[in-house]
Design an enzyme around this catalytic site. Structure first.
Site, PDB file in Angstrom:
ATOM      1  N   GLN A 346       0.853  -1.182   0.000  1.00 54.45           N
ATOM      2  CA  GLN A 346       0.000   0.000   0.000  1.00 54.45           C
ATOM      3  C   GLN A 346       0.889   1.232   0.000  1.00 54.45           C
ATOM      4  O   GLN A 346       2.033   1.169   0.450  1.00 54.45           O
ATOM      5  CB  GLN A 346      -0.894   0.024   1.251  1.00 54.45           C
ATOM      6  CG  GLN A 346      -2.021  -0.985   1.215  1.00 54.45           C
ATOM      7  CD  GLN A 346      -2.873  -0.927   2.463  1.00 54.45           C
ATOM      8  OE1 GLN A 346      -2.360  -0.738   3.559  1.00 54.45           O
ATOM      9  NE2 GLN A 346      -4.171  -1.100   2.304  1.00 54.45           N
ATOM     10  N   THR A 517       3.784  -0.005   6.522  1.00 51.85           N
ATOM     11  CA  THR A 517       2.576  -0.745   6.899  1.00 51.85           C
ATOM     12  C   THR A 517       2.886  -2.233   6.773  1.00 51.85           C
ATOM     13  O   THR A 517       3.785  -2.633   6.038  1.00 51.85           O
ATOM     14  CB  THR A 517       1.378  -0.388   5.997  1.00 51.85           C
ATOM     15  OG1 THR A 517       0.279  -1.258   6.330  1.00 51.85           O
ATOM     16  CG2 THR A 517       1.680  -0.570   4.526  1.00 51.85           C
ATOM     17  N   THR A 518       2.107  -3.034   7.494  1.00 53.00           N
ATOM     18  CA  THR A 518       2.244  -4.487   7.408  1.00 53.00           C
ATOM     19  C   THR A 518       1.219  -5.048   6.413  1.00 53.00           C
ATOM     20  O   THR A 518       1.053  -6.248   6.295  1.00 53.00           O
ATOM     21  CB  THR A 518       2.117  -5.075   8.828  1.00 53.00           C
ATOM     22  OG1 THR A 518       3.094  -4.426   9.648  1.00 53.00           O
ATOM     23  CG2 THR A 518       2.389  -6.563   8.888  1.00 53.00           C
ATOM     24  N   HIS A 519       0.542  -4.152   5.684  1.00 59.98           N
ATOM     25  CA  HIS A 519      -0.501  -4.584   4.750  1.00 59.98           C
ATOM     26  C   HIS A 519       0.078  -5.033   3.410  1.00 59.98           C
ATOM     27  O   HIS A 519      -0.109  -4.378   2.389  1.00 59.98           O
ATOM     28  CB  HIS A 519      -1.515  -3.461   4.546  1.00 59.98           C
ATOM     29  CG  HIS A 519      -2.114  -2.985   5.835  1.00 59.98           C
ATOM     30  ND1 HIS A 519      -2.695  -1.751   5.982  1.00 59.98           N
ATOM     31  CD2 HIS A 519      -2.230  -3.592   7.044  1.00 59.98           C
ATOM     32  CE1 HIS A 519      -3.132  -1.618   7.227  1.00 59.98           C
ATOM     33  NE2 HIS A 519      -2.855  -2.715   7.891  1.00 59.98           N
ATOM     34  N   LEU A 520       0.775  -6.151   3.463  1.00 60.34           N
ATOM     35  CA  LEU A 520       1.291  -6.756   2.229  1.00 60.34           C
ATOM     36  C   LEU A 520       0.172  -7.594   1.620  1.00 60.34           C
ATOM     37  O   LEU A 520      -0.679  -8.123   2.342  1.00 60.34           O
ATOM     38  CB  LEU A 520       2.491  -7.635   2.562  1.00 60.34           C
ATOM     39  CG  LEU A 520       3.688  -6.876   3.139  1.00 60.34           C
ATOM     40  CD1 LEU A 520       4.550  -7.791   3.988  1.00 60.34           C
ATOM     41  CD2 LEU A 520       4.514  -6.275   2.017  1.00 60.34           C
TER      42      LEU A 520
END
Lengths: 592, 233
Positions: A346, A517-520
Site C-alpha cells: 500500500q 505498513t504491514t498490509h502486504l
C-alpha cells in the site's frame, strides 16, 4: 508407522486460520492447527501493567516474527541482488497464536465494491488504454453482493464499532456515503472521536467532503459475540498496535474465536510447529498432508489430511506454495505461472499538522481503529480521467496512541535536527501540539513486481528465503501526490500553524528501513482465470484442489482500506463453499 | 527469549499488590524517593562497558539529548545505565535479527547488512570514536568541551567518518536510538529516572485509561505520570 490422520490441517493461527478452524469444526471435521510461534493468551501477554511496556512491546517487538529463524530478501528491481531483511522495520508480521490478529490496530473495513472489479470498472469508464503498460490490473472474481453476508458475519464476531450509512436500502445514519448497502447495522455504535479526529471531521465537512467514523474492532461497549466470547469497552489507553489488549476490547483470534474453539473436542492447536511443506502425491494435484518441525525438539512430523488450509501471513502462504510445488511459479520474463504474481503493498504517507501551543492533542490517547476518514479520494469515488492514474486513498486522522520512544526516534529529519537542544524542543512541541493525517492508499500490481525463492539466503530450516522484488511505480506515486495535495486545505481549516505534507517522490525506491505498513498483499491471488491467478474465486488452488489459501495473498491489488476485514470475509466465504459444496463432493469448485 | 526485567524483587512485589486499591493509595513518593536516594549513594556499576566506554556513552548521550530549559538530559535520566543493562539482553546479542551470511553490502534503502550485533557495534564503535577523537583533538571524547563533542557527533551522523569496520553513521544511529529509548522507556530498565522523560513530554506512562479524556477540546491532560512499578512523579 502410519501418519496421524485428520480431516483438515490448518497452517497458522491468525484470523484466517481461526475462522476456518471454527467453521470446519462446526461442520464436524477434526482439525489440527499448526502455529510456528508460541502459545499466546491475554491473561499472559495481555496482563496489565507489563502489557503496556513500550520497550518490551512495540520497540523490542515482543509479538512479532523472529527474523533470526526466517525472513525474506528484498530488492527494488530485477537487475539487483536482493538482500536479507535483517531487522524488522518496513513491515511487521506477527508470530505466535493470534498472528498479526493479536498485534493489529483494529481498523475493520469492508471493501469498496468497485475495488473487487477494478479492471472492469476502469475499462468501463476510461477504456483499456487507460491502464498503464506493465500493470496487471485484475478483478477478484467475486462481487460485494456475494460477500456481504460474510462481512456481516465477521463484524458480529469481531464486535465492530461503526457508523452505518445505508442498511437494507435505507439511509440510517452519518456513515460513509460511499459505502455500499448493508444487511444490518454495526453490532456496536462508533467509538467517540478523539479531539484530533473531531476537528478533522469539522474541517473535512466544511470543505464539502464526507467524513465518517472509522469502523473499529475496538469495542465501544461491552459485547458478547456470536461464539459467546466477551469483550470489554475500550478505554482509549492507546496500546493496540503492537500489543495484546489488556481490556479484551480489541478483537483478536485469541479473544473472539479461540476461547470457543479450544472447547471443541474436534480441535487441536499445536504451537511451536513450523510447517516445512505441504506434502503432495506424485501427480502434484492432490495434497496428502503436511510435514512440520517441532521448533523445541527439532523433531519432524508428517500429518495426513484430506484438506489443507494455508492461513499463515501473506508471504508465508506464498513461500509454502513455492517450496511445496503447489501451482506454477510466476516468471516475469515469460509472463507465465501464477505463484508469486501480483505482489502488492500500500502507499501510505503521514503528514503532520501543528496546532497553536495553547492546544493539546494528547496523542497518547487513542484506539487502534478510532478516527475519522473521508473516502472522497478512494477507489472509483472520484474522476480519474483528467488525473491519469488508477487507484486512490482514504484520508484520515487515526489517533491510535503515540508512545514516547516511537515519537522520539521518529522526530527530526527532513532538514530539522535529529538531536541536541533544538531537536528536544521540537520533539516536545510536536508531541504535545500536533496530529497526523494519513493518506492510506492503494498499490497496483506490475509485471516486474513479484515474489519468488531467493537463490542465496536460507532460513534456519535450510529452505530458501522468499525474495521480494518491489518498488514504487509512477502511477502510485502520482496517486499519492494528488491525494496528499488535497490534505492541505483541510489542514489549514483545522487551524494549522505549520504543516509537513509528506508524499512519495518520483523515482523514489521502496525503503525497507522505515515502518510503512504491514498490509502486504497478493502473490497467490484469486481470480477467474488459472493463467493469471493461483486461486479460484473460492480461494482454492487451481492446481491442487484440496488446498485452500486464505489471506491478503488473494488480493490482486493493494486496496486503500486496511485488509483484515476483507481477509475475514474471504475466510467465511471460502468456508461457506467448502461446507456447502466441497465437502459433499471434494474436487475443483470451478472448472479450469 | 524475551528481554528479562532486571529488578525481580521489586517486580514480584508490585505484581502482588497491583490489583489492590490500597496499593495505589499508599504508594506515594516516600518509598521511591528513598529508592532513588539509595541509587544516588551507590552509583550504577556498568557490567558490559568498561570505565572509558561508559564515560563515552554518558557524555555522548548527553549531547544527543542535553539538559536544557525543557528539563533533564540523558545523563541525569540514566540513559547510559539503560544502555549498559540492555547489553545483557537477547536484543544486544542480535538474537532477534537475521544474522546468517553471506553479508553483502548494497544500497542503503535495502537496510542493515553488517555482521555485527549491538554489542559489537558499541565495542567497535566506541573504540573507533576514541581513536578518531585522540587523533583529531588529542583527548578522549568525554574530556572534550561540548562544542567539539557536537562536531564529532555531527561528523558521525553525516557519514564522513569510518570507525574501522563500522561506518560512523551506523554507530551514530545505534547510539541515538538507544539513548532515546533510555530517556523514554519505563524506569524499570534503568533510564527515565524519576519519570523525567515522560514529565517533559506530558506522557502519563502506565495510566493507560483515558476514557474521560478522549476529547477535552484541546485541554492538556492534568495528571502526572506513573510507572509500571507504581512510581509517581
Amino acid at each position: 508407522m502410519g501418519r496421524t490422520h485428520v480431516d483438515a490441517v490448518i497452517v497458522g493461527a491468525g484470523w484466517a486460520s481461526s475462522i476456518m478452524a471454527k467453521e470446519l469444526t462446526e461442520a464436524g471435521l477434526s482439525v489440527i492447527m499448526l502455529e510456528r510461534g508460541p502459545e499466546r493468551t491475554t491473561p499472559v501477554e495481555g496482563a496489565y501493567p507489563e502489557s503496556i511496556d513500550e520497550l518490551r512491546g512495540a520497540v523490542r517487538k515482543r509479538l512479532f516474527q523472529n527474523l533470526s529463524q526466517s525472513t525474506v530478501t528484498i530488492r527494488n528491481t530485477m537487475d539487483q541482488t536482493a538482500l536479507p531483511y535483517r531487522q524488522l522495520a518496513a513491515f511487521l508480521p506477527g508470530e505466535g497464536v493470534g498472528g498479526a490478529g493479536l498485534h493489529w490496530s483494529g481498523v475493520h473495513f469492508r471493501v469498496a465494491p468497485e475495488d473487487l472489479r477494478l479492471r472492469s470498472s476502469v475499462i468501463e469508464r476510461y477504456g483499456a488504454k487507460f491502464i498503464p503498460e506493465g500493470m496487471n490490473l485484475q478483478d477478484y472474481g467475486v462481487t460485494y453482493e456475494e460477500l456481504e453476508p460474510f462481512f456481516d458475519k465477521a463484524e458480529k464476531v469481531f464486535g465492530t464499532s461503526g457508523e452505518a450509512y445505508k442498511v437494507q436500502g435505507k439511509i440510517i445514519g452519518n456513515g460513509n456515503v460511499f459505502s455500499p448497502d448493508r444487511s444490518d447495522n454495526f453490532p456496536l455504535p462508533a467509538l467517540k472521536d478523539t479531539f484530533s479526529a473531531s476537528i478533522f471531521r469539522d474541517a473535512a465537512k466544511n470543505a464539502g467532503y464526507h467524513p465518517y467514523a472509522l469502523p473499529a474492532a475496538n469495542a465501544s461497549r461491552q459485547y458478547t459475540n456470536t461464539y459467546g466470547c466477551q469483550m470489554g469497552p475500550c478505554n482509549f489507553c492507546g496500546y493496540c498496535s503492537g500489543y495484546d489488549c489488556y481490556l479484551y476490547s480489541k478483537a483478536s483470534p485469541n479473544v473472539n474465536i479461540l476461547p470457543a474453539l479450544r472447547q471443541d473436542p474436534g480441535f487441536t492447536l499445536i504451537p511451536n510447529a513450523h510447517v516445512l511443506r505441504v506434502d503432495l502425491d506424485h501427480t502434484k494435484t492432490k495434497a496428502t498432508g503436511v510435514t512440520y518441525l517441532d521448533t523445541k525438539t527439532r523433531k519432524e512430523t508428517s500429518l495426513s489430511a484430506d484438506l489443507v488450509v494455508l492461513g499463515a501471513f501473506q508471504f508465508n502462504n506464498v513461500h509454502l506454495m513455492l517450496v511445496s510445488g503447489i501451482g506454477k511459479p510466476y516468471d516475469p520474463v515469460s509472463n507465465t505461472g501464477t505463484v508469486g504474481r501480483n505482489f502488492v503493498y500500500q502507499t501510505i504517507t503521514s503528514s503532520r499538522v501543528w496546532l497553536p501551543s495553547s492546544t493539546y492533542t494528547n496523542q497518547f490517547v487513542g484506539a487502534g481503529g478510532a478516527g475519522v476518514a473521508i473516502d472522497d479520494f478512494n477507489s472509483m469515488n472520484f474522476d480519474h480521467g483528467p488525473l491519469g492514474f488508477v487507484g486512490g486513498s482514504p484520508v484520515w486522522v487515526n489517533q491510535a496512541g503515540v508512545k514516547p520512544i516511537a515519537a522520539a526516534i521518529g522526530a527530526g529529519g527532513g532538514g530539522t535536527p535529529r538531536w541536541g537542544s533544538a531537536y528536544k524542543n521540537a520533539l516536545i512541541n510536536t508531541y504535545k501540539h500536533s496530529l497526523v493525517i494519513d493518506a492510506h492508499g492503494s498499490n497496483m500490481a506490475y509485471r516486474d513486481v513479484y515474489l519468488d525463492l531467493d537463490p542465496t539466503w536460507k532460513d534456519v530450516y535450510g529452505q530458501p528465503l522468499l525474495r521480494m522484488t518491489f518498488t514504487w511505480k509512477d502511477n502510485d506515486i502520482r496517486m499519492n501526490q494528488y491525494v496528499v495535495s488535497r490534505i492541505e486545505p483541510i489542514a489549514r481549516a483545522m487551524g494549522a500553524t505549520k504543516m509537513n505534507l509528506v508524499h512519495l517522490n518520483a523515482g523514489q525506491p521502496f525503503d525497507t528501513r522505515n515502518y510503512q505498513t504491514t498490509h502486504l498483499g497478493g502473490g497467490a491471488i484469486m481470480g477467474d482465470n488459472p493463467q493469471t491467478s493461483a486461486l479460484n474465486r473460492y480461494l482454492q488452488s487451481w492446481d491442487v484442489s484440496n488446498v485452500f489459501v486464505i489471506g491478503s495473498n488473494a488480493f490482486p491489488q493493494g486496496m486503500g482500506y486496511n485488509p483484515t476485514g476483507m481477509v475475514a470475509a474471504l475466510a467465511y466465504w471460502a468456508a461457506h463453499h467448502i461446507r456447502t459444496t466441497y465437502l459433499k463432493s471434494p474436487g475443483p469448485l470451478v472448472k479450469a | 527469549m524475551e528481554p528479562t526485567l532486571n529488578r525481580p524483587l521489586r517486580r514480584s512485589f508490585v505484581k502482588g499488590l497491583l490489583g489492590t486499591t490500597s496499593f495505589w493509595m499508599a504508594s506515594g513518593n516516600a518509598s521511591w524517593t528513598a529508592a532513588l536516594a539509595a541509587e544516588a549513594a551507590h552509583p550504577y556499576q556498568p557490567t558490559f562497558f568498561d570505565t572509558m566506554e561508559y564515560r563515552f556513552v554518558e557524555a555522548a548521550s548527553e549531547r544527543l539529548f542535553p539538559a536544557d530549559d525543557n528539563g533533564p538530559g540523558a545523563k541525569a535520566l540514566g540513559a547510559a545505565e539503560f544502555i549498559d543493562r540492555q547489553m545483557q539482553t537477547p536484543y544486544a546479542r542480535g538474537e532477534n535479527w537475521y544474522m546468517s551470511g553471506p553479508f553483502q553490502q548494497g544500497p542503503a534503502n535495502l537496510g542493515y547488512q553488517l555482521p555485527f550485533a549491538p554489542r559489537d557495534l558499541y565495542r567497535k564503535g566506541i573504540a573507533g570514536v576514541e581513536h578518531y577523537t585522540r587523533q583529531h583533538y588529542g583527548k578522549g571524547f568525554a574530556d572534550l568541551p561540548a562544542v567539539q563533542q557536537d562536531e564529532i557527533l555531527t561528523a558521525l551522523e553525516g557519514g564522513s567518518v569510518q570507525l574501522g569496520e563500522v561506518p560512523g553513521r551506523v554507530f551514530f544511529e545505534q547510539l541515538r536510538t538507544n539513548t532515546l529509548e533510555g530517556t523514554f522507556a519505563d524506569p524499570l530498565y534503568g533510564g527515565n529516572r524519576g519519570l523525567g522523560g515522560w514529565i517533559m513530554l506530558g506522557f502519563p506512562g502506565a495510566k493507560a485509561d483515558f476514557m474521560d479524556w478522549v476529547n477535552q477540546e484541546g485541554a492538556p491532560y492534568p495528571l502526572a505520570p506513573v510507572s509500571i512499578a507504581g512510581e509517581t512523579a
